[in-house]
Design an enzyme around this catalytic site. Structure first.
Site, PDB file in Angstrom:
ATOM      1  N   LEU A  22       3.750  -0.992  -8.415  1.00 22.66           N
ATOM      2  CA  LEU A  22       3.744   0.508  -8.727  1.00 22.66           C
ATOM      3  C   LEU A  22       4.093   1.386  -7.483  1.00 22.66           C
ATOM      4  O   LEU A  22       3.666   1.542  -6.650  1.00 22.66           O
ATOM      5  CB  LEU A  22       2.598   1.242  -9.330  1.00 22.66           C
ATOM      6  CG  LEU A  22       1.676   0.578 -10.498  1.00 22.66           C
ATOM      7  CD1 LEU A  22       0.259   0.727 -10.730  1.00 22.66           C
ATOM      8  CD2 LEU A  22       2.532   0.836 -11.883  1.00 22.66           C
ATOM      9  N   ASP A  23       5.233   2.134  -7.881  1.00 24.48           N
ATOM     10  CA  ASP A  23       5.550   3.070  -7.055  1.00 24.48           C
ATOM     11  C   ASP A  23       4.626   4.308  -7.179  1.00 24.48           C
ATOM     12  O   ASP A  23       4.155   4.396  -8.037  1.00 24.48           O
ATOM     13  CB  ASP A  23       7.163   3.618  -7.350  1.00 24.48           C
ATOM     14  CG  ASP A  23       7.530   4.774  -6.440  1.00 24.48           C
ATOM     15  OD1 ASP A  23       7.532   4.754  -5.389  1.00 24.48           O
ATOM     16  OD2 ASP A  23       7.902   5.922  -7.026  1.00 24.48           O
ATOM     17  N   LEU A  24       4.816   5.231  -6.025  1.00 22.38           N
ATOM     18  CA  LEU A  24       3.810   6.217  -6.024  1.00 22.38           C
ATOM     19  C   LEU A  24       4.465   7.571  -6.309  1.00 22.38           C
ATOM     20  O   LEU A  24       4.239   8.123  -7.485  1.00 22.38           O
ATOM     21  CB  LEU A  24       3.096   6.294  -4.518  1.00 22.38           C
ATOM     22  CG  LEU A  24       1.975   7.357  -4.326  1.00 22.38           C
ATOM     23  CD1 LEU A  24       0.936   7.080  -5.302  1.00 22.38           C
ATOM     24  CD2 LEU A  24       1.409   7.387  -2.706  1.00 22.38           C
ATOM     25  N   ASP A  25       5.111   8.151  -5.545  1.00 27.05           N
ATOM     26  CA  ASP A  25       5.704   9.528  -5.787  1.00 27.05           C
ATOM     27  C   ASP A  25       6.757   9.425  -6.737  1.00 27.05           C
ATOM     28  O   ASP A  25       7.591   8.570  -6.927  1.00 27.05           O
ATOM     29  CB  ASP A  25       6.557   9.928  -4.407  1.00 27.05           C
ATOM     30  CG  ASP A  25       5.683  10.092  -3.291  1.00 27.05           C
ATOM     31  OD1 ASP A  25       4.626  10.541  -3.427  1.00 27.05           O
ATOM     32  OD2 ASP A  25       6.078   9.857  -2.147  1.00 27.05           O
TER      33      ASP A  25
END
Length: 229
Positions: free
Chosen positions: A14-17
């Site tokens: 999962l990417d964050l931003d």
């Protein structure tokens, strides 16, 4: 290499931003302060919004700053970000529920972000997202090895996250990246991992499709269905 959505997905990066959180308000505000404090003209908010997600050094040099000037701007940005911008941020509505459902379905979750890892872990912990990750905060992979204020690119971060997934017993053909920008798609594809793009982040119209995202989700609930169907 043509990638497609695996028939069975066991591990998700999962990417964050822009994917897990809406971090643009704090990042943009701290960028304004950083550019001004470093003595540079402050870009428009439209330009600053494009900085959210990709490696910061690449965004700085992309608008014409030298590596030395980029390092100055990044250092000034981080001074403000650590005090004011980091938690001017919010979790995307509905995502905790989707993460809980993915965990219940047996999907292993890890974070892979271009944000410096020590920031990413603080943000994940602040919002209680570590409870959904394999190994808690050990499941957060971010940029490291900083030099002259610049950080390594997303491909290196994804490489470490993929290695973690493989160490947990994953087959590379059952790993998927989830992200909101083209650099997520390209970095994952470099390691043979397909990306599901999300539309609630910071991509320009058509950016994810052009980059080669294998599917697009418009809501966290839709994402959960794509990853477990």
């Amino acid at each position: 290499m043509t990638l497609s959505l695996p028939r069975r997905i066991t591990h998700v990066l999962l990417d964050l931003d822009g994917t897990l959180t809406d971090s643009a308000p704090g990042i943009i505000a701290s960028l304004r302060v950083g550019f001004a404090d470093a003595g540079f003209d402050v870009p428009t908010d439209t330009v600053l919004r494009t900085f959210v997600g990709p490696p910061l050094g690449a965004s700085m040099t992309g608008i014409g700053l030298s590596d030395a000037d980029a390092a100055l701007a990044i250092a000034a940005y981080r001074r403000d970000f650590e005090v004011h911008g980091m938690f001017d941020n919010s979790v995307v509505p509905g995502f905790p529920e989707a993460l809980a459902e993915l965990r219940a379905a047996g999907v292993t979750l890890l974070v892979a972000t271009a944000k410096p890892e020590h920031y990413a872990r603080q943000i994940v912990e602040h919002f209680g997202l570590d409870q959904y990750l394999e190994g808690g905060l050990d499941g957060v992979h971010g940029a490291a090895g900083e030099a002259a204020g610049l950080v390594e690119g997303k491909e290196v971060v994804v490489e470490r996250a993929v290695a973690h997934a493989l160490a947990l017993g994953a087959d590379v053909g059952q790993i998927v990246m989830v992200g909101d920008r083209e650099h997520d798609v390209h970095a994952a594809a470099h390691h043979g991992v397909p990306t599901v793009g999300v539309t609630w982040g910071y991509a320009a119209p058509g950016e994810l499709e052009a980059a080669g995202a294998v599917a697009i989700a418009a809501t966290p609930a839709e994402l959960r269905k794509l990853l477990t169907s």
